[in-house]
Design an enzyme around this catalytic site. Structure first.
Site, PDB file in Angstrom:
ATOM      1  N   GLY A   1       0.928  16.787 -20.280  1.00  0.00           N
ATOM      2  CA  GLY A   1       0.168  15.890 -21.146  1.00  0.00           C
ATOM      3  C   GLY A   1       0.509  16.038 -22.615  1.00  0.00           C
TER       4      GLY A   1
ATOM      5  N   ASP B   1       3.687  16.978 -23.881  1.00  0.00           N
ATOM      6  CA  ASP B   1       5.016  16.384 -24.081  1.00  0.00           C
ATOM      7  C   ASP B   1       5.271  15.398 -22.937  1.00  0.00           C
ATOM      8  OD1 ASP B   1       7.552  15.731 -24.809  1.00  0.00           O
ATOM      9  OD2 ASP B   1       8.442  17.694 -24.418  1.00  0.00           O
TER      10      ASP B   1
ATOM     11  N   THR C   1       2.392  13.454 -17.868  1.00  0.00           N
ATOM     12  CA  THR C   1       2.674  12.732 -16.637  1.00  0.00           C
ATOM     13  C   THR C   1       3.567  11.517 -16.903  1.00  0.00           C
ATOM     14  OG1 THR C   1       0.664  13.423 -15.512  1.00  0.00           O
ATOM     15  CG2 THR C   1       1.593  11.353 -14.795  1.00  0.00           C
TER      16      THR C   1
ATOM     17  N   ASN D   1     -10.259  13.385 -23.361  1.00  0.00           N
ATOM     18  CA  ASN D   1      -9.212  12.376 -23.498  1.00  0.00           C
ATOM     19  C   ASN D   1      -9.311  11.338 -22.403  1.00  0.00           C
ATOM     20  OD1 ASN D   1      -6.592  12.207 -21.643  1.00  0.00           O
ATOM     21  ND2 ASN D   1      -7.373  14.310 -21.501  1.00  0.00           N
TER      22      ASN D   1
ATOM     23  N   GLY E   1      -4.801   7.832 -20.423  1.00  0.00           N
ATOM     24  CA  GLY E   1      -4.402   6.869 -19.392  1.00  0.00           C
ATOM     25  C   GLY E   1      -2.899   6.827 -19.153  1.00  0.00           C
ATOM     26  N   PHE E   2      -2.268   8.000 -19.160  1.00  0.00           N
ATOM     27  CA  PHE E   2      -0.834   8.110 -18.846  1.00  0.00           C
ATOM     28  C   PHE E   2       0.023   7.208 -19.724  1.00  0.00           C
ATOM     29  CE2 PHE E   2      -1.599   9.275 -14.045  1.00  0.00           C
ATOM     30  CZ  PHE E   2      -1.982  10.542 -14.418  1.00  0.00           C
TER      31      PHE E   2
ATOM     32  N   ASN F   1       5.946  16.344 -14.163  1.00  0.00           N
ATOM     33  CA  ASN F   1       4.673  15.932 -13.564  1.00  0.00           C
ATOM     34  C   ASN F   1       4.670  14.410 -13.437  1.00  0.00           C
ATOM     35  OD1 ASN F   1       1.886  14.910 -13.810  1.00  0.00           O
ATOM     36  ND2 ASN F   1       1.285  17.041 -14.052  1.00  0.00           N
TER      37      ASN F   1
ATOM     38  N   SER G   1      -5.863  13.146 -12.541  1.00  0.00           N
ATOM     39  CA  SER G   1      -6.310  12.689 -13.860  1.00  0.00           C
ATOM     40  C   SER G   1      -7.429  11.672 -13.680  1.00  0.00           C
ATOM     41  CB  SER G   1      -5.152  12.061 -14.632  1.00  0.00           C
ATOM     42  OG  SER G   1      -4.248  13.061 -15.005  1.00  0.00           O
TER      43      SER G   1
ATOM     44  N   ASN H   1      -8.286   9.293 -15.647  1.00  0.00           N
ATOM     45  CA  ASN H   1      -8.171   8.093 -16.481  1.00  0.00           C
ATOM     46  C   ASN H   1      -7.347   6.966 -15.877  1.00  0.00           C
ATOM     47  OD1 ASN H   1      -9.697   9.385 -18.557  1.00  0.00           O
ATOM     48  ND2 ASN H   1      -7.876  10.601 -18.984  1.00  0.00           N
ATOM     49  N   THR H   2      -6.904   7.132 -14.636  1.00  0.00           N
ATOM     50  CA  THR H   2      -6.254   6.040 -13.916  1.00  0.00           C
ATOM     51  C   THR H   2      -7.163   5.693 -12.751  1.00  0.00           C
ATOM     52  OG1 THR H   2      -4.035   6.762 -14.531  1.00  0.00           O
ATOM     53  CG2 THR H   2      -4.201   5.355 -12.578  1.00  0.00           C
TER      54      THR H   2
ATOM     55  N   LYS I   1      -1.305  18.856  -8.273  1.00  0.00           N
ATOM     56  CA  LYS I   1      -2.287  19.264  -9.297  1.00  0.00           C
ATOM     57  C   LYS I   1      -3.644  18.665  -8.956  1.00  0.00           C
ATOM     58  CE  LYS I   1      -3.042  19.439 -14.290  1.00  0.00           C
ATOM     59  NZ  LYS I   1      -2.393  19.303 -15.596  1.00  0.00           N
TER      60      LYS I   1
ATOM     61  N   ASN J   1      -6.929  20.153 -13.382  1.00  0.00           N
ATOM     62  CA  ASN J   1      -6.883  19.116 -14.411  1.00  0.00           C
ATOM     63  C   ASN J   1      -8.201  19.125 -15.201  1.00  0.00           C
ATOM     64  OD1 ASN J   1      -6.065  16.664 -15.765  1.00  0.00           O
ATOM     65  ND2 ASN J   1      -4.756  16.270 -13.995  1.00  0.00           N
TER      66      ASN J   1
HETATM   67  C1  LIG Z   1      -4.888  14.975 -24.388  1.00  0.00           C
HETATM   68  C2  LIG Z   1      -4.612  15.484 -23.005  1.00  0.00           C
HETATM   69  C3  LIG Z   1      -3.720  14.800 -22.192  1.00  0.00           C
HETATM   70  C4  LIG Z   1      -3.466  15.245 -20.909  1.00  0.00           C
HETATM   71  N1  LIG Z   1      -2.572  14.583 -20.136  1.00  0.00           N
HETATM   72  C5  LIG Z   1      -2.272  15.043 -18.897  1.00  0.00           C
HETATM   73  C6  LIG Z   1      -1.297  14.404 -18.111  1.00  0.00           C
HETATM   74  O1  LIG Z   1      -0.673  13.422 -18.523  1.00  0.00           O
HETATM   75  N2  LIG Z   1      -1.054  14.907 -16.867  1.00  0.00           N
HETATM   76  C7  LIG Z   1      -1.701  16.011 -16.376  1.00  0.00           C
HETATM   77  O2  LIG Z   1      -1.432  16.430 -15.254  1.00  0.00           O
HETATM   78  N3  LIG Z   1      -2.623  16.651 -17.128  1.00  0.00           N
HETATM   79  C8  LIG Z   1      -2.913  16.197 -18.361  1.00  0.00           C
HETATM   80  N4  LIG Z   1      -3.833  16.856 -19.121  1.00  0.00           N
HETATM   81  C9  LIG Z   1      -4.560  18.000 -18.542  1.00  0.00           C
HETATM   82  C10 LIG Z   1      -3.933  19.333 -18.912  1.00  0.00           C
HETATM   83  O3  LIG Z   1      -2.631  19.451 -18.410  1.00  0.00           O
HETATM   84  C11 LIG Z   1      -4.787  20.498 -18.375  1.00  0.00           C
HETATM   85  O4  LIG Z   1      -4.771  20.462 -16.965  1.00  0.00           O
HETATM   86  C12 LIG Z   1      -6.221  20.440 -18.852  1.00  0.00           C
HETATM   87  O5  LIG Z   1      -6.302  19.990 -20.178  1.00  0.00           O
HETATM   88  C13 LIG Z   1      -6.917  21.785 -18.756  1.00  0.00           C
HETATM   89  O6  LIG Z   1      -6.272  22.751 -19.549  1.00  0.00           O
HETATM   90  P1  LIG Z   1      -6.786  23.152 -21.030  1.00  0.00           P
HETATM   91  O7  LIG Z   1      -8.240  23.450 -20.913  1.00  0.00           O
HETATM   92  O8  LIG Z   1      -5.939  24.334 -21.406  1.00  0.00           O
HETATM   93  O9  LIG Z   1      -6.517  21.978 -21.891  1.00  0.00           O
HETATM   94  C14 LIG Z   1      -4.115  16.411 -20.415  1.00  0.00           C
HETATM   95  C15 LIG Z   1      -5.007  17.091 -21.250  1.00  0.00           C
HETATM   96  C16 LIG Z   1      -5.250  16.654 -22.528  1.00  0.00           C
HETATM   97  C17 LIG Z   1      -6.200  17.427 -23.398  1.00  0.00           C
END
Ligand SMILES: Cc1cc2nc3c(=O)[nH]c(=O)nc-3n(C[C@H](O)[C@H](O)[C@H](O)COP(=O)(O)O)c2cc1C
Length: 369
Positions: free
Chosen positions: A68, A70, A91, A116, A119-120, A146, A182, A184-185, A222, A251
């Site tokens: 999420g 990068d 993702t 957040n 929404g990918f 991912n 996730s 958001n989808t 995941k 997640n």
């Molecule tokens: C802004 C944001 C965007 C994210 N985008 C994705 C994503 O695209 N795909 C995914 O598998 N997880 C995504 N995540 C989830 C993180 O990879 C992670 O699983 C989650 O934030 C819990 O870890 P943390 O508490 O260290 O942030 C996102 C998290 C944040 C905060």
């Protein structure tokens, strides 16, 4: 220093803008040879005792960057320079998509959390695959890819979209993650039900084997922290049955109640996935439950509310071979990954375990003995 800067600059900026600003600096620094060598020497020191073998891969240490951050694989060297020992990009979806309308990222500073509903937003599997193919790595690091479902693709046709991404991306991935968690989808998390997950994971496995010759790309799934305990067990059993390589737990959460949130209701009420400190307890619980079920048969990756070395150590003792973080990086700044690896080395030295591998799952084994 970072915290002062955070209060002065980042905290006043829109969180998404602050993200892109920091991102630009990281990418810029990674392009300047003298600077990146210096930064990496300070922030990415290697500890021999933390060398980790997981998913058939050799890594410098167990801690990496969660998906999420990068999304389009543009800052792998930059994040590696900051001490993350594996970088999970994405993702990535089959087709490019803009994500949800802004504003879609919120800081809950009082809770050391984020919400957040991005929404990918990403450039799509073709563009990201081309970027990875052209990449000339500066730092040797593990790159996880991912993948998720394109929003406009109906749930019933999800497998085809994941397969398309797999065909394009698997060859460039040290490991591949099927993201079905996730929030958001719309409908994505329904794919966690075993009836939907079994054919999906089988199709992705088949596509990876068909498109990548001479190497079996490790495949992980995941999952969400909001699954009921029986559903966590069902995914664990399915993963073993299908010969999956790993599970990433967890997640973000859609839950708000019972987390002791201190931020204002106008913030906590924002739709989206909550990450950071309030997620810590449930992510740890899901991880320990998975380890109790699958033991060492599957590699577990612990993520969710990992703020410091002690949190990372607790994940390892609960059963994680690899640990990831995202939200705490925003609050802790560039020394985050360094502090975690340094603290892990100190904890291992003070522990009864001779190696990090020996520590994996030790607490959960004790609790279930
Ligand atoms: C802004 C944001 C965007 C994210 N985008 C994705 C994503 O695209 N795909 C995914 O598998 N997880 C995504 N995540 C989830 C993180 O990879 C992670 O699983 C989650 O934030 C819990 O870890 P943390 O508490 O260290 O942030 C996102 C998290 C944040 C905060």
């Amino acid at each position: 220093m970072y915290k002062f800067f955070f209060r002065l600059v980042f905290k006043r900026m829109d969180p998404e803008q602050a993200h892109y600003l920091a991102f630009r600096w990281i990418r810029l620094a990674a392009r300047i040879p003298v600077l990146r060598t210096f930064v990496a020497a300070v922030l990415a020191p290697r500890y021999k005792e933390l060398r980790t073998e997981a998913l058939g891969l050799r890594m410098h240490g167990p801690f990496g960057l969660a998906a999420g951050f990068d999304k389009n694989a543009v800052a792998i060297d930059g994040m590696s320079m900051l001490g993350f020992d594996h970088i999970e990009i994405g993702t990535v979806t089959g087709e490019p998509q803009p994500g949800n309308p802004r504003k879609r990222l919120f800081r809950l500073v009082a809770d050391r959390a984020l919400i957040n509903r991005m929404g990918f937003n990403n450039e799509g599997s073709a563009a990201v695959a081309a970027r990875l193919a052209a990449r000339r790595p500066v730092f040797r690091t593990t790159v996880g890819v991912n993948i998720g479902k394109t929003k406009v693709v109906p749930e019933a046709e999800a497998a085809g979209d994941y397969v398309k991404s797999t065909e394009r991306l698997a060859a460039h991935a040290d490991y591949l993650v099927v993201n079905v968690s996730s929030p958001n989808t719309p409908g994505l998390r329904n794919l966690q039900a075993t009836e939907a997950l079994r054919p999906l994971l089988s199709a992705v496995r088949e596509a990876a084997d068909r498109t990548v010759a001479g190497r079996r790309v490790p495949l992980l799934v995941k999952i969400a922290p909001d699954l009921a305990d029986e559903d966590v067990d069902a995914v664990a059993d399915l993963a073993v049955e299908l010969g999956l390589d790993g599970i990433i737990a967890t997640n973000t959460t859609i839950a708000r109640d019972g987390l002791g949130l201190k931020s204002s209701p106008s913030l906590t009420g924002e739709t989206g996935g909550l990450s950071g400190a309030p997620l810590k307890a449930r992510s740890l619980e899901v991880l320990a439950r998975l380890y109790a079920r699958v033991g060492d048969r599957i590699t577990l990756v612990g993520v969710g509310g990992v703020e410091n070395a002690e949190d990372a150590w607790q994940r390892i003792l609960a059963g994680a071979t690899l640990v990831q973080g995202y939200s705490a990086f925003i609050y802790e700044g560039p020394f985050y990954a360094r502090a975690i690896h340094k603290g892990l080395a100190a904890r291992l030295a003070a522990s009864p375990y001779a190696t990090l591998a020996e520590a994996v799952g030790a607490e959960t084994r004790k609790a279930t003995a």
